[in-house]
Scaffold this motif. Structure first.
Motif, short mmCIF file in Angstrom:
data_model
loop_
_atom_site.label_atom_id
_atom_site.label_comp_id
_atom_site.label_asym_id
_atom_site.label_seq_id
_atom_site.Cartn_x
_atom_site.Cartn_y
_atom_site.Cartn_z
N ALA A 25 33.03 50.32 32.37
CA ALA A 25 31.77 49.79 32.88
C ALA A 25 30.64 50.81 32.72
O ALA A 25 29.49 50.44 32.44
N GLN A 26 30.94 52.09 32.88
CA GLN A 26 29.90 53.10 32.80
C GLN A 26 29.42 53.32 31.37
O GLN A 26 28.28 53.69 31.15
N PHE A 27 30.26 53.10 30.40
CA PHE A 27 29.90 53.38 29.01
C PHE A 27 29.89 52.10 28.15
O PHE A 27 30.08 52.15 26.97
N PHE A 42 32.11 42.11 24.95
CA PHE A 42 33.37 41.46 25.31
C PHE A 42 34.36 42.51 25.82
O PHE A 42 34.58 43.51 25.15
N CYS A 43 34.92 42.30 27.01
CA CYS A 43 35.88 43.25 27.59
C CYS A 43 37.17 42.53 27.98
O CYS A 43 37.12 41.46 28.56
N THR A 69 42.15 40.47 32.66
CA THR A 69 40.77 40.05 32.86
C THR A 69 40.06 39.97 31.52
O THR A 69 40.33 40.78 30.62
N ILE A 70 39.21 38.99 31.38
CA ILE A 70 38.39 38.82 30.18
C ILE A 70 36.96 38.59 30.65
O ILE A 70 36.71 37.71 31.48
N THR A 71 36.03 39.41 30.16
CA THR A 71 34.63 39.27 30.52
C THR A 71 33.79 39.29 29.26
O THR A 71 34.00 40.14 28.39
N THR A 72 32.85 38.38 29.16
CA THR A 72 31.90 38.41 28.06
C THR A 72 30.50 38.57 28.65
O THR A 72 30.19 37.97 29.68
N ILE A 89 30.03 36.79 32.30
CA ILE A 89 30.90 35.82 32.96
C ILE A 89 32.33 36.24 32.69
O ILE A 89 32.67 36.68 31.59
N GLY A 90 33.17 36.15 33.72
CA GLY A 90 34.55 36.63 33.59
C GLY A 90 35.57 35.62 34.06
O GLY A 90 35.28 34.74 34.88
N LEU A 91 36.76 35.76 33.53
CA LEU A 91 37.91 34.96 33.94
C LEU A 91 39.10 35.90 34.05
O LEU A 91 39.38 36.67 33.14
#
Length: 142
Positions: free
Chosen positions: A20-22, A27-28, A66-69, A77-79
């Protein structure tokens, strides 16, 4: 087992904090591991006279992905897809007159799907708001 879950939880938190910091990607994807105190509260238990049936401190765990775009640097938005356990132990007496003690346990296994909007800062702090869709996959009472 509880120590292994706790260690995995902290490692997951560190990885997510660092990403999150970098964050420069849009897409994560990552692992999620957690533990928590779990309680099953209901009127039938809570309204009983003192000592007939008491709740005991119990814990559950969860793990998944977790999947976040991200639509911008700070909005996404994440799921999450999580397998979770929810436990509750009880103790009390079978009959208030005879004072015969008993212990019981409720164990729920669930598939939880949190869907959320994630608002984050450039410093790693974030706020999530959304809903969790939960499905009980098994239930045991002993």
């Amino acid at each position: 087992m509880k120590q292994a879950i706790l260690v995995l939880y902290f490692i997951s938190a560190l990885i997510q904090s660092a990403s999150a910091q970098f964050r420069k990607e849009i897409f994560c994807v990552g692992p999620m591991v957690g533990g928590s105190s779990t309680w099953l509260m209901n009127k039938n238990v809570n309204d009983l006279p003192e000592g007939e049936q008491e709740l005991e401190l119990t814990f559950g765990s969860s793990f998944g992905a977790t999947i976040t775009t991200y639509f911008s640097q700070n909005v996404g938005i994440g799921l999450d897809v999580l397998y979770s356990t929810h436990n509750q132990k009880y103790n009390g007496v079978v009959d208030p007159v005879s004072k015969i003690p008993y212990m019981s346990k409720t164990h729920l296994s669930m598939l939880n799907l949190p869907l959320y909007l994630r608002l984050s800062t450039n410093y790693g702090a974030y706020f999530e708001i959304g809903s969790v869709f939960g499905f009980i996959t098994s239930a045991k009472y002993t």
